[in-house]
Design an enzyme around this catalytic site. Structure first.
Site, PDB file in Angstrom:
ATOM      1  N   ARG A   1      16.393  43.619  35.399  1.00 56.94           N
ATOM      2  CA  ARG A   1      16.995  44.901  35.015  1.00 56.94           C
ATOM      3  C   ARG A   1      16.244  46.066  35.640  1.00 56.94           C
ATOM      4  O   ARG A   1      16.849  47.053  36.074  1.00 56.94           O
ATOM      5  CB  ARG A   1      17.010  45.019  33.486  1.00 56.94           C
TER       6      ARG A   1
ATOM      7  N   THR B   1      24.580  39.335  24.899  1.00 55.94           N
ATOM      8  CA  THR B   1      24.267  39.264  26.324  1.00 55.94           C
ATOM      9  C   THR B   1      24.415  37.809  26.736  1.00 55.94           C
ATOM     10  O   THR B   1      24.120  36.910  25.948  1.00 55.94           O
ATOM     11  CB  THR B   1      22.826  39.739  26.625  1.00 55.94           C
TER      12      THR B   1
ATOM     13  N   HIS C   1       8.998  39.982  25.398  1.00 55.00           N
ATOM     14  CA  HIS C   1      10.405  40.260  25.680  1.00 55.00           C
ATOM     15  C   HIS C   1      10.943  40.955  24.433  1.00 55.00           C
ATOM     16  O   HIS C   1      11.520  40.345  23.542  1.00 55.00           O
ATOM     17  CB  HIS C   1      11.177  38.965  25.944  1.00 55.00           C
TER      18      HIS C   1
ATOM     19  N   ARG D   1      14.707  41.636  17.586  1.00 51.72           N
ATOM     20  CA  ARG D   1      14.431  40.215  17.824  1.00 51.72           C
ATOM     21  C   ARG D   1      13.422  39.658  16.819  1.00 51.72           C
ATOM     22  O   ARG D   1      13.535  38.533  16.368  1.00 51.72           O
ATOM     23  CB  ARG D   1      13.918  40.008  19.249  1.00 51.72           C
TER      24      ARG D   1
END
Length: 318
Positions: free
Chosen positions: A154, A233, A178, A91
Site C-alpha cells: 500500500r 479486504t 500489522h 484487530r
C-alpha cells in the site's frame, strides 16, 4: 522419476482464502490446492467455481475441497480462518476469539502429520502467527505471517500515485505490528535507488504537498478505508499470500515484510513482528536487520511491546 506435486492447503474458504486460491491459480504457483472449511459444502462450492478457471490459465491447478487429513503431505498450509473484525472494532479487539480458533485449527493440522511451512494471514496476524508457532512446535523459520507485506504494498502504491511511477520502482517497508502501531522505515525507503528523504529535501518546490506523515497514516489506514467502504479486504491480502507462497515453492529468495519471530534481531526476543525477510524453500531464510534511526527504533520497540501485551493477554498457563 515422477514430478513432485506442489500442494497447498488453505484453511478457510471465505473471501481471503478464495482470493488467495484465485491468485495462485492464475499465476500457476502450485499443482494442487485443497480448501478446508468448517462448511465442507461451502469449500466444495468454492473449489468447483475455481476449477473453472483452468481453461483460461497457462497451466492447470487442481483444486478441491478437503479435510485436515489432507495437510499430511502438504508443502504449505495457509491459515486464513479466524475471528472476524466487526464494525467499530480493531484487530486487537478479537484476540481472545482468534487465539481459541487458532489453537484448535493448528492442533488439527499437526495431528494430520503435517511437516511443512505455515503461512498465516488471520488477524491479529502477528499474535496468531506466534500462537501457530507455539502450538505447532515448528521452528520459527517455518511459521510465517503475512505481517506488513500488504502495508508495504500500500505504501508503494501511494508513492506511485504521487510520483507517477510503477510501484515496483519504490523500495521500502512498513514495519512492526500489522495494525495501529506500525510505522514506515523512512530511512530505508528509496525510489529508483534514491532515498526518499533526499528526494523530499531536494524537490520541495516540485512536490510542495508531499507529507510523509500523511503517507504513513494513509498506509496504516488503507485497510480500514476498504473495510468501511465494502466490509472486507480480500484481493490485496490474497495476492500477498500468493506472493509469499510463490517465493517458498520457487525458492525465489524474495525480500518480503512478514511476521517473523525474533530471536535477538533488532534487540528483540520472542516476539512476532513485521520485518523484511528473505523467503525461500526453507521458509524464512534470513531476517534483514536495518540500521534504523533512533526515532524508528523507538517506534519498533513500542510496536513490539503492544504485540507482547496482546499475546500475554491470551497466554495459557504452563
Amino acid at each position: 522419476m515422477g514430478k513432485k506435486n506442489r500442494k497447498v492447503v488453505i484453511i478457510g474458504s471465505g473471501l481471503v482464502g478464495s482470493s488467495c486460491a484465485y491468485a495462485m491459480i492464475n499465476q500457476s504457483i502450485c499443482d494442487e490446492i485443497v480448501l478446508v472449511s468448517r462448511s465442507y459444502e461451502h469449500a466444495a462450492g468454492q473449489a468447483l467455481d475455481l476449477s473453472h478457471c483452468a481453461d483460461f490459465t497457462s497451466t492447470r491447478t487442481r483444486v478441491r475441497a478437503g479435510y485436515y487429513a489432507d495437510c499430511a503431505d502438504a508443502d504449505i498450509v495457509v491459515l486464513t480462518a479466524g475471528a472476524n473484525v466487526k464494525a467499530g472494532q480493531k484487530r486487537m479487539d478479537i484476540i481472545a476469539e482468534a487465539a481459541s480458533i487458532t489453537r484448535e485449527i493448528v492442533a488439527s493440522v499437526m495431528n494430520s502429520g503435517f511437516d511443512g511451512i505455515f503461512v498465516v494471514a488471520a488477524n491479529p496476524v502477528d499474535i496468531v502467527t506466534q500462537i501457530t508457532a507455539q502450538v505447532s512446535g515448528l521452528p520459527r523459520h517455518r511459521v510465517i505471517g503475512t505481517g506488513t507485506s500488504i502495508d508495504s504494498a500500500r505504501l508503494k502504491t501511494l508513492f506511485a500515485d504521487v510520483f507517477r511511477i510503477d510501484p515496483r520502482s519504490v523500495h521500502g517497508y512498513a514495519m512492526g505490528e500489522h495494525g495501529e502501531s506500525q510505522f514506515v522505515a523512512w530511512s530505508h525507503v528509496t525510489i529508483g535507488g534514491k532515498p526518499i528523504l533526499q528526494i523530499v529535501e531536494e524537490h520541495k518546490l516540485r512536490f510542495p504537498d508531499l507529507d510523509l506523515n500523511d503517507i504513513a497514516r494513509k498506509t496504516k489506514d488503507a485497510g480500514w478505508e476498504i473495510f468501511t467502504r465494502k466490509g472486507s479486504t480480500q484481493f490485496g491480502i490474497g495476492s500477498a499470500i500468493a506472493y509469499i507462497v510463490r517465493s517458498i515453492l520457487n525458492d525465489d529468495h524474495r525480500i518480503i515484510a512478514v511476521s517473523a519471530i525474533l530471536d535477538g534481531e533488532y534487540g528483540q526476543t520472542d516476539v512476532c513482528v513485521g520485518v523484511p525477510a528473505i523467503i525461500g524453500d526453507g521458509g524464512i531464510e534470513e531476517l534483514i536487520e536495518f540500521n534504523l534511526s533512533d526515532d524508528e527504533k523507538e517506534l519498533f520497540e513500542r510496536s513490539c511491546e503492544i504485540i507482547r501485551a496482546g499475546l500475554e493477554s491470551v497466554s495459557q498457563p504452563t
